[in-house]
Write a protein that holds these residues in place. Structure first.
Motif, PDB file in Angstrom:
ATOM      1  N   ARG A 178      19.049  49.247  29.687  1.00 10.89           N
ATOM      2  CA  ARG A 178      18.030  48.409  30.319  1.00 10.89           C
ATOM      3  C   ARG A 178      17.391  49.253  31.407  1.00 10.89           C
ATOM      4  NH1 ARG A 178      21.066  42.864  31.575  1.00 10.89           N
ATOM      5  NH2 ARG A 178      20.061  43.351  33.532  1.00 10.89           N
ATOM      6  N   VAL A 179      16.072  49.355  31.378  1.00 15.86           N
ATOM      7  CA  VAL A 179      15.349  50.245  32.277  1.00 15.86           C
ATOM      8  C   VAL A 179      14.223  49.454  32.933  1.00 15.86           C
ATOM      9  CG1 VAL A 179      14.028  52.397  32.435  1.00 15.86           C
ATOM     10  CG2 VAL A 179      15.801  52.166  30.680  1.00 15.86           C
TER      11      VAL A 179
ATOM     12  N   ASN B   5       9.839  53.244  45.164  1.00  9.42           N
ATOM     13  CA  ASN B   5       9.420  53.125  43.753  1.00  9.42           C
ATOM     14  C   ASN B   5      10.620  53.315  42.827  1.00  9.42           C
ATOM     15  OD1 ASN B   5       6.801  52.667  44.573  1.00  9.42           O
ATOM     16  ND2 ASN B   5       6.231  54.807  44.416  1.00  9.42           N
ATOM     17  N   ILE B   6      11.568  52.436  42.970  1.00 10.24           N
ATOM     18  CA  ILE B   6      12.877  52.538  42.324  1.00 10.24           C
ATOM     19  C   ILE B   6      12.788  52.478  40.798  1.00 10.24           C
ATOM     20  CG2 ILE B   6      15.078  51.300  42.022  1.00 10.24           C
ATOM     21  CD1 ILE B   6      14.807  52.712  44.726  1.00 10.24           C
ATOM     22  N   LEU B   7      13.524  53.374  40.159  1.00  8.30           N
ATOM     23  CA  LEU B   7      13.777  53.315  38.715  1.00  8.30           C
ATOM     24  C   LEU B   7      15.248  52.964  38.569  1.00  8.30           C
ATOM     25  CD1 LEU B   7      13.362  53.822  35.674  1.00  8.30           C
ATOM     26  CD2 LEU B   7      13.720  56.258  36.145  1.00  8.30           C
ATOM     27  N   ARG B   8      15.519  51.906  37.819  1.00 10.34           N
ATOM     28  CA  ARG B   8      16.902  51.441  37.625  1.00 10.34           C
ATOM     29  C   ARG B   8      17.229  51.550  36.144  1.00 10.34           C
ATOM     30  NH1 ARG B   8      19.460  46.465  36.641  1.00 10.34           N
ATOM     31  NH2 ARG B   8      21.375  46.180  37.813  1.00 10.34           N
ATOM     32  N   VAL B   9      18.350  52.195  35.847  1.00 10.73           N
ATOM     33  CA  VAL B   9      18.795  52.360  34.461  1.00 10.73           C
ATOM     34  C   VAL B   9      20.214  51.818  34.363  1.00 10.73           C
ATOM     35  CG1 VAL B   9      19.221  53.984  32.584  1.00 10.73           C
ATOM     36  CG2 VAL B   9      17.357  54.421  34.212  1.00 10.73           C
ATOM     37  N   GLU B  10      20.415  50.873  33.446  1.00  8.59           N
ATOM     38  CA  GLU B  10      21.726  50.272  33.223  1.00  8.59           C
ATOM     39  C   GLU B  10      22.115  50.528  31.775  1.00  8.59           C
ATOM     40  OE1 GLU B  10      23.754  45.830  33.337  1.00  8.59           O
ATOM     41  OE2 GLU B  10      21.832  46.160  34.317  1.00  8.59           O
ATOM     42  N   ALA B  11      23.271  51.178  31.581  1.00  9.02           N
ATOM     43  CA  ALA B  11      23.709  51.533  30.232  1.00  9.02           C
ATOM     44  C   ALA B  11      25.200  51.861  30.241  1.00  9.02           C
ATOM     45  CB  ALA B  11      22.919  52.736  29.720  1.00  9.02           C
ATOM     46  N   LYS B  12      25.768  51.973  29.045  1.00  7.98           N
ATOM     47  CA  LYS B  12      27.171  52.403  28.938  1.00  7.98           C
ATOM     48  C   LYS B  12      27.304  53.853  29.372  1.00  7.98           C
ATOM     49  CE  LYS B  12      27.790  49.562  24.989  1.00  7.98           C
ATOM     50  NZ  LYS B  12      27.935  49.592  23.564  1.00  7.98           N
TER      51      LYS B  12
ATOM     52  N   MET C  61      32.707  41.968  27.363  1.00 13.83           N
ATOM     53  CA  MET C  61      31.455  42.647  27.659  1.00 13.83           C
ATOM     54  C   MET C  61      31.751  44.087  28.079  1.00 13.83           C
ATOM     55  SD  MET C  61      28.494  41.312  30.167  1.00 13.83           S
ATOM     56  CE  MET C  61      27.131  42.330  30.562  1.00 13.83           C
ATOM     57  N   PRO C  62      31.051  45.071  27.502  1.00 12.57           N
ATOM     58  CA  PRO C  62      31.338  46.470  27.816  1.00 12.57           C
ATOM     59  C   PRO C  62      30.935  46.811  29.246  1.00 12.57           C
ATOM     60  CG  PRO C  62      29.454  46.305  26.347  1.00 12.57           C
ATOM     61  CD  PRO C  62      30.013  44.930  26.498  1.00 12.57           C
ATOM     62  N   PHE C  63      31.638  47.758  29.812  1.00 12.83           N
ATOM     63  CA  PHE C  63      31.362  48.233  31.159  1.00 12.83           C
ATOM     64  C   PHE C  63      30.019  48.948  31.191  1.00 12.83           C
ATOM     65  CE2 PHE C  63      31.754  51.554  34.432  1.00 12.83           C
ATOM     66  CZ  PHE C  63      31.921  50.740  35.534  1.00 12.83           C
ATOM     67  N   MET C  64      29.172  48.579  32.138  1.00 10.73           N
ATOM     68  CA  MET C  64      27.853  49.198  32.237  1.00 10.73           C
ATOM     69  C   MET C  64      27.758  49.999  33.536  1.00 10.73           C
ATOM     70  SD  MET C  64      26.348  48.211  29.494  1.00 10.73           S
ATOM     71  CE  MET C  64      24.613  47.918  29.412  1.00 10.73           C
ATOM     72  N   ILE C  65      27.096  51.136  33.451  1.00 12.00           N
ATOM     73  CA  ILE C  65      26.832  51.988  34.606  1.00 12.00           C
ATOM     74  C   ILE C  65      25.411  51.696  35.054  1.00 12.00           C
ATOM     75  CG2 ILE C  65      26.520  54.373  35.374  1.00 12.00           C
ATOM     76  CD1 ILE C  65      28.565  55.144  33.184  1.00 12.00           C
ATOM     77  N   VAL C  66      25.195  51.628  36.347  1.00 10.98           N
ATOM     78  CA  VAL C  66      23.850  51.452  36.883  1.00 10.98           C
ATOM     79  C   VAL C  66      23.524  52.668  37.736  1.00 10.98           C
ATOM     80  CG1 VAL C  66      22.349  50.055  38.344  1.00 10.98           C
ATOM     81  CG2 VAL C  66      24.066  48.944  36.897  1.00 10.98           C
TER      82      VAL C  66
END
Length: 73
Positions: A34-35, A44-51, A1-6
């Protein structure tokens, strides 16, 4: 599984429909991410998970729509 940054951002987005619109705009720039928003959180958190996440671009997208957005540390 590729490393994801959050990355987690504090915003002043306060509506579900608005959040969905902004999520689509973020996904236009980061299609493999993934957003989501947590509008129940006081920040009012915005969470972004991606390579690859470019916080400045995400901040720019929200700012262009008239909303504040800051990286939460």
């Amino acid at each position: 599984m590729p490393f994801m940054i959050v990355e987690v951002f504090k915003t002043n987005v306060n509506g579900t429909e608005l959040a969905e619109t902004l999520i689509r705009q973020v996904l236009d720039h980061f299609p493999d991410s993934r957003v989501n928003f947590d509008l129940e959180d006081c920040d009012n958190i915005l969470r972004v998970e991606a390579k690859t996440v470019i916080p400045e671009k995400i901040i720019e997208i929200l700012n262009l729509n008239g909303y504040s957005c800051k990286v939460l540390i």
